[in-house]
Write a protein that holds these residues in place. Structure first.
Motif, PDB file in Angstrom:
ATOM      1  N   UNK A  57       0.874  -1.162   0.000  1.00 34.10           N
ATOM      2  CA  UNK A  57       0.000   0.000   0.000  1.00 34.10           C
ATOM      3  C   UNK A  57       0.912   1.212   0.000  1.00 34.10           C
ATOM      4  N   UNK A  58       1.043   1.845  -1.159  1.00 38.48           N
ATOM      5  CA  UNK A  58       2.023   2.920  -1.277  1.00 38.48           C
ATOM      6  C   UNK A  58       3.414   2.345  -1.094  1.00 38.48           C
ATOM      7  N   UNK A  59       4.163   2.895  -0.155  1.00 39.35           N
ATOM      8  CA  UNK A  59       5.519   2.413   0.114  1.00 39.35           C
ATOM      9  C   UNK A  59       5.540   1.360   1.218  1.00 39.35           C
ATOM     10  N   UNK A  60       4.406   1.100   1.817  1.00 42.29           N
ATOM     11  CA  UNK A  60       4.350   0.149   2.924  1.00 42.29           C
ATOM     12  C   UNK A  60       4.095  -1.261   2.411  1.00 42.29           C
ATOM     13  N   UNK A  61       4.795  -2.235   2.973  1.00 49.09           N
ATOM     14  CA  UNK A  61       4.572  -3.637   2.630  1.00 49.09           C
ATOM     15  C   UNK A  61       4.287  -4.400   3.903  1.00 49.09           C
ATOM     16  N   UNK A  62       3.292  -5.295   3.841  1.00 54.97           N
ATOM     17  CA  UNK A  62       2.989  -6.093   5.006  1.00 54.97           C
ATOM     18  C   UNK A  62       2.675  -7.518   4.581  1.00 54.97           C
ATOM     19  N   UNK A  63       3.075  -8.474   5.405  1.00 55.25           N
ATOM     20  CA  UNK A  63       2.653  -9.863   5.264  1.00 55.25           C
ATOM     21  C   UNK A  63       1.367  -9.999   6.061  1.00 55.25           C
ATOM     22  N   UNK A  64       0.280 -10.264   5.356  1.00 54.07           N
ATOM     23  CA  UNK A  64      -1.027 -10.337   6.006  1.00 54.07           C
ATOM     24  C   UNK A  64      -1.483 -11.784   6.081  1.00 54.07           C
ATOM     25  N   UNK A  65      -1.896 -12.186   7.272  1.00 55.34           N
ATOM     26  CA  UNK A  65      -2.365 -13.547   7.510  1.00 55.34           C
ATOM     27  C   UNK A  65      -3.731 -13.496   8.183  1.00 55.34           C
ATOM     28  N   UNK A  66      -4.280 -14.663   8.398  1.00 57.07           N
ATOM     29  CA  UNK A  66      -5.617 -14.741   8.983  1.00 57.07           C
ATOM     30  C   UNK A  66      -5.711 -13.961  10.283  1.00 57.07           C
ATOM     31  N   UNK A  67      -4.698 -14.044  11.105  1.00 55.66           N
ATOM     32  CA  UNK A  67      -4.750 -13.406  12.422  1.00 55.66           C
ATOM     33  C   UNK A  67      -4.742 -11.879  12.335  1.00 55.66           C
ATOM     34  N   UNK A  68      -4.417 -11.340  11.139  1.00 57.87           N
ATOM     35  CA  UNK A  68      -4.430  -9.897  10.959  1.00 57.87           C
ATOM     36  C   UNK A  68      -5.820  -9.371  10.599  1.00 57.87           C
ATOM     37  N   UNK A  69      -6.777 -10.278  10.512  1.00 57.23           N
ATOM     38  CA  UNK A  69      -8.151  -9.910  10.170  1.00 57.23           C
ATOM     39  C   UNK A  69      -9.083 -10.352  11.295  1.00 57.23           C
ATOM     40  N   UNK A  70     -10.143  -9.613  11.477  1.00 59.59           N
ATOM     41  CA  UNK A  70     -11.113  -9.970  12.517  1.00 59.59           C
ATOM     42  C   UNK A  70     -12.449 -10.329  11.862  1.00 59.59           C
ATOM     43  N   UNK A  71     -13.095 -11.283  12.463  1.00 62.03           N
ATOM     44  CA  UNK A  71     -14.404 -11.760  11.988  1.00 62.03           C
ATOM     45  C   UNK A  71     -15.434 -10.643  12.036  1.00 62.03           C
ATOM     46  N   UNK A  72     -16.219 -10.536  10.963  1.00 65.91           N
ATOM     47  CA  UNK A  72     -17.299  -9.548  10.939  1.00 65.91           C
ATOM     48  C   UNK A  72     -18.663 -10.209  10.847  1.00 65.91           C
ATOM     49  N   UNK A  73     -18.809 -11.209   9.939  1.00 71.06           N
ATOM     50  CA  UNK A  73     -20.119 -11.840   9.778  1.00 71.06           C
ATOM     51  C   UNK A  73     -19.967 -13.104   8.939  1.00 71.06           C
ATOM     52  N   UNK A  74     -21.039 -13.897   8.903  1.00 71.95           N
ATOM     53  CA  UNK A  74     -21.084 -15.032   7.989  1.00 71.95           C
ATOM     54  C   UNK A  74     -22.534 -15.283   7.572  1.00 71.95           C
ATOM     55  N   UNK A  75     -22.679 -15.960   6.433  1.00 68.56           N
ATOM     56  CA  UNK A  75     -24.027 -16.257   5.941  1.00 68.56           C
ATOM     57  C   UNK A  75     -23.996 -17.563   5.156  1.00 68.56           C
ATOM     58  N   UNK A  76     -25.117 -18.257   5.123  1.00 67.80           N
ATOM     59  CA  UNK A  76     -25.284 -19.490   4.364  1.00 67.80           C
ATOM     60  C   UNK A  76     -26.285 -19.260   3.234  1.00 67.80           C
ATOM     61  N   UNK A  77     -26.016 -19.869   2.100  1.00 66.35           N
ATOM     62  CA  UNK A  77     -26.964 -19.887   0.980  1.00 66.35           C
ATOM     63  C   UNK A  77     -27.071 -21.330   0.497  1.00 66.35           C
ATOM     64  N   UNK A  78     -28.290 -21.843   0.396  1.00 66.94           N
ATOM     65  CA  UNK A  78     -28.510 -23.223  -0.024  1.00 66.94           C
ATOM     66  C   UNK A  78     -29.114 -23.266  -1.420  1.00 66.94           C
ATOM     67  N   UNK A  79     -28.743 -24.304  -2.173  1.00 70.08           N
ATOM     68  CA  UNK A  79     -29.317 -24.547  -3.490  1.00 70.08           C
ATOM     69  C   UNK A  79     -29.483 -26.052  -3.657  1.00 70.08           C
ATOM     70  N   UNK A  80     -30.045 -26.460  -4.777  1.00 70.90           N
ATOM     71  CA  UNK A  80     -30.200 -27.890  -5.038  1.00 70.90           C
ATOM     72  C   UNK A  80     -28.861 -28.587  -5.165  1.00 70.90           C
ATOM     73  N   UNK A  81     -27.861 -27.859  -5.604  1.00 71.95           N
ATOM     74  CA  UNK A  81     -26.546 -28.439  -5.859  1.00 71.95           C
ATOM     75  C   UNK A  81     -25.655 -28.466  -4.638  1.00 71.95           C
TER      76      UNK A  81
END
Length: 719
Positions: A57-81
């Motif tokens: 991002x610009x001149x900044x570089x970061x190694x981003x992993x799962x722990x660098x993100x926080x949970x916000x929401x989740x959802x399910x969608x169902x279909x025949x398949x």
């Protein structure tokens, strides 16, 4: 603080469980075989990651992993398949996450700049859970992504754990692979458990690592060889990764799972090609004519092809005036292609054409009118394939892609083309490693040279998808040259093009041809593979060559005018037999291997990484194979064809094969097709244990038709 949350997605065979801890960290905590309860992943630890990437991002570089993100929401969608779970994560602010960028930049309070969605799909009819991810940017200027791995887990160790790879021809404790494998099998022999691991990344962008780093599995994009992945996210843009998937099994031979469960999923959920779309017999003009092709030759060959029962005739390279000026050569075809089109219609033969997609002649109108569309190399020179210096590569990630789509579409409609072979390098010269690697132009849609690699593949797929939508009756062939890797096929290609011309070979290299069909057909349906195979004018093709090509489907070379009357009668007889049999049972739709037919000991084609340009040497390696090989195209009840070959250097006229595909309680008649005789009646259990076969000729072929019988039919026939 977050409330501890448990989430899971599952089908009848496989479940994947997740946890959101009190700090908002989302991670996989279980991947379980529901039939046995076997746990494929190790107990979750804070150090385990669901994904990772490097972000600039610009001149900044970061190694981003799962722990660098926080949970916000989740959802399910169902279909025949299937059922789909989407989990949304937001980048944590730098201060809260407790890390610092590697360079000074504005990451510290930029927690809302990036959002990640992880999408998991569990299929109702297949033991498969699939995954992909998206990365969205709200930054006010471009963000670059590199080293993306969207599937990362630590798997259970287990005594004797092993990986079957290199198109299932090799077994190792650990594997790291770019460009080639799209599916590998992990086996835990002590537990009698297994897992197929697959990536749907395209061509040279693939990268899979299994246990190269402890117990870790990594699926992502190529970050090691030539076509390095990068993506430049523009403000407000969302990048979507390709997919990967797991397929679980237990108490079965992994070979059978590859043939059955994997084959069913790939055929029914991924491939756009249906077996009934593929002609049984096609003649292609490549090699036989090339520069000598003309109207007289083609019309005479079409007439003979019709008499022999051949269904399609394809004009390969050389029919046009110039690459880019796709009009018939006025010397070779003074009346255009109209007489060819009419001859095909009158004979009920499908017309096929070859066209280059990216390589345009430097004197063509399009090259002169739009020089800004050229793909450029690191020296700002036009990119070209070695040996094709009169052409230059146009960048598919420029406005050229719209022009070539319309030009191909115009040609297909004008000549009523039913088979379209699309060719020549776009992202990487397959014959010359380290050349034509992406595009260095600064005036195209890609922001950087590295980001052009995947974008060119996706432009290629967009062209294929649009062509299929506009011309649903035309079979599209995306060749290995266009795809950028010698002898390559994968799970991405078959989702956009019907077929893939995977190699140029001919009659003298039949053992190698069958080897490639054998191994690659374990990953994609055999009828999606096109092979420059054998010349019908070669005496070896009368038996061995003719049936070798049918391991995929009947694609041949040859000037049919040179066939004797006896040759035409011979081929006509067997072409009719195969077509009649196919109307009763479409054997092209099937391909079984199990462990009955191990990979032939014929040498595989040379590795693309270590050989300079050598068009013929790269695709033609002299065979010294001594072991028999073959293929089975059988229905689930065991009926169909089994074709077995004895190579030229084999000293064994006899071979016993176990046929595990038969039903133990059923009765079968086995016929020797070429000799028109009954081999015998057998119960399924006997055939499972082994059938003794005999081939006198070197090389030789034995074609067996397996027919399931009722007990009454056996008694009547014996009387």
């Amino acid at each position: 603080m977050y409330e501890m949350t448990k989430i899971s997605i599952e089908n009848e065979w496989l479940s994947r469980g997740f946890e959101v801890n009190k700090e908002g960290l989302f991670r996989t905590v279980s991947l379980q075989n529901k039939t046995t309860g076997f746990e494929y992943v190790k107990p979750a630890r804070d150090t385990e990651e669901e994904f990772s990437f490097i972000c600039y991002y610009g001149e900044a570089m970061m190694v981003l992993k799962t722990r660098d993100f926080s949970y916000e929401s989740h959802r399910f969608i169902s279909s025949e398949e299937s059922e789909t779970l989407t989990v949304r994560l937001m980048l944590r602010a730098g201060g809260d996450a407790g890390y610092l960028p590697f360079a000074i930049g504005s990451w510290g309070s930029a927690g809302s700049l990036l959002a990640v969605e992880l999408i998991y799909q569990a299929y109702h009819q297949h033991p498969v859970i699939r995954k992909r991810m998206t990365i969205s940017s709200k930054a006010d200027y471009p963000v670059r992504i590199q080293y993306l791995g969207w599937e990362q887990l630590a798997l259970s160790p287990g005594e004797g754990r092993q990986v079957h790879h290199s198109f299932f021809t090799q077994t190792s404790a650990a594997v790291s692979n770019c460009m080639d494998d799209s599916v590998m099998a992990i086996e835990w022999p002590d537990a009698n458990e297994g897992l197929l691991v697959a990536t749907e990344a395209p061509g040279s962008m693939k990268h899979m690592e299994l246990f190269a780093n402890g117990d870790h599995l990594h699926i992502g994009y190529n970050d090691k060889e030539e076509t390095i992945f990068e993506w430049q996210l523009e403000p407000g843009e969302t990048f979507e990764s390709d997919c990967s998937f797991f397929l679980s099994f237990c108490h079965e031979k992994w070979q059978d799972v590859v043939d059955r469960q994997l084959g069913s999923f790939v055929k029914n959920r991924l491939s756009v090609c249906l077996p009934e779309q593929v002609p049984t017999f096609t003649v292609n003009t490549w090699e036989t004519f090339y520069s000598d092709i003309n109207e007289e030759i083609v019309l005479e060959n079409i007439k003979i092809a019709a008499e022999m029962g051949i269904e399609a005739y394809q004009l390969d390279c050389g029919w046009y005036f110039l690459h880019g000026d796709f009009e018939p050569d006025p010397v070779k075809f003074p009346r255009g292609l109209d007489p060819i089109v009419e001859a095909c219609r009158a004979s009920n033969i499908k017309l096929g054409l070859w066209m280059s997609v990216s390589n345009m002649h430097i004197d063509s109108s399009i090259a002169k009118e739009h020089p800004e569309w050229f793909l450029t190399d690191e020296n700002e020179q036009h990119g070209f394939m070695v040996g094709w210096k009169d052409t230059a590569i146009m960048c598919l990630d420029s406005d050229f892609k719209g022009w070539i789509l319309d030009e191909i579409d115009r040609t297909v409609k004008k000549y009523d083309v039913k088979l379209l072979k699309l060719d020549l390098a776009a992202v990487r010269d397959p014959y010359n490693p380290h050349k034509s690697i992406g595009c260095h132009s600064r005036d195209h849609h890609h922001g950087t040279q590295k980001s052009s690699n995947l974008r060119i593949y996706r432009s290629m797929f967009w062209i294929m998808d649009e062509l299929r939508n506009r011309n649903p009756d035309c079979l599209l062939d995306l060749t290995f040259e266009l795809y950028g890797v010698l002898h390559n096929m994968d799970l991405a290609l078959i989702q956009h093009a019907h077929q893939n011309w995977i190699v140029n070979s001919d009659t003298a290299w039949l053992d190698n041809l069958r080897r490639m069909i054998h191994t690659r057909s374990r990953v994609v349906p055999s009828y999606t593979l096109n092979f420059g195979s054998c010349h019908l004018t070669d005496p070896l093709s009368r038996h061995v060559g003719f049936w070798s090509a049918l391991a995929a489907h009947g694609l041949y070379y040859g000037d049919l005018r040179k066939l004797s009357g006896a040759d035409r009668e011979h081929y006509g007889k067997w072409i009719k037999w195969v077509k009649d049999y196919r109307t009763e049972f479409d054997f092209l739709a099937y391909h079984q291997v199990s462990d009955t037919f191990p990979a032939s000991d014929a040498p595989d084609h040379v590795d693309r990484r270590f050989h300079p340009y050598s068009f013929y040497e790269a695709a033609r390696v002299k065979s010294t194979a001594k072991e028999w090989d073959g293929f089975a195209k059988l229905k689930e009840d065991g009926e169909g064809l089994i074709v077995v070959f004895r190579p030229e250097h084999s000293e064994q006229p006899n071979q016993s094969y176990a046929l595990p595909w038969m039903k133990a309680e059923e009765r079968y008649a086995v016929y020797d097709v070429l000799r028109g005789s009954l081999v015998g009646y057998f119960n399924g259990k006997t055939l499972q244990e082994g059938l003794e076969l005999h081939i006198v000729e070197q090389p030789g072929v034995l074609v067996l038709q397996i027919q399931r019988l009722l007990a009454e039919a056996v008694e009547i026939d014996q009387k």
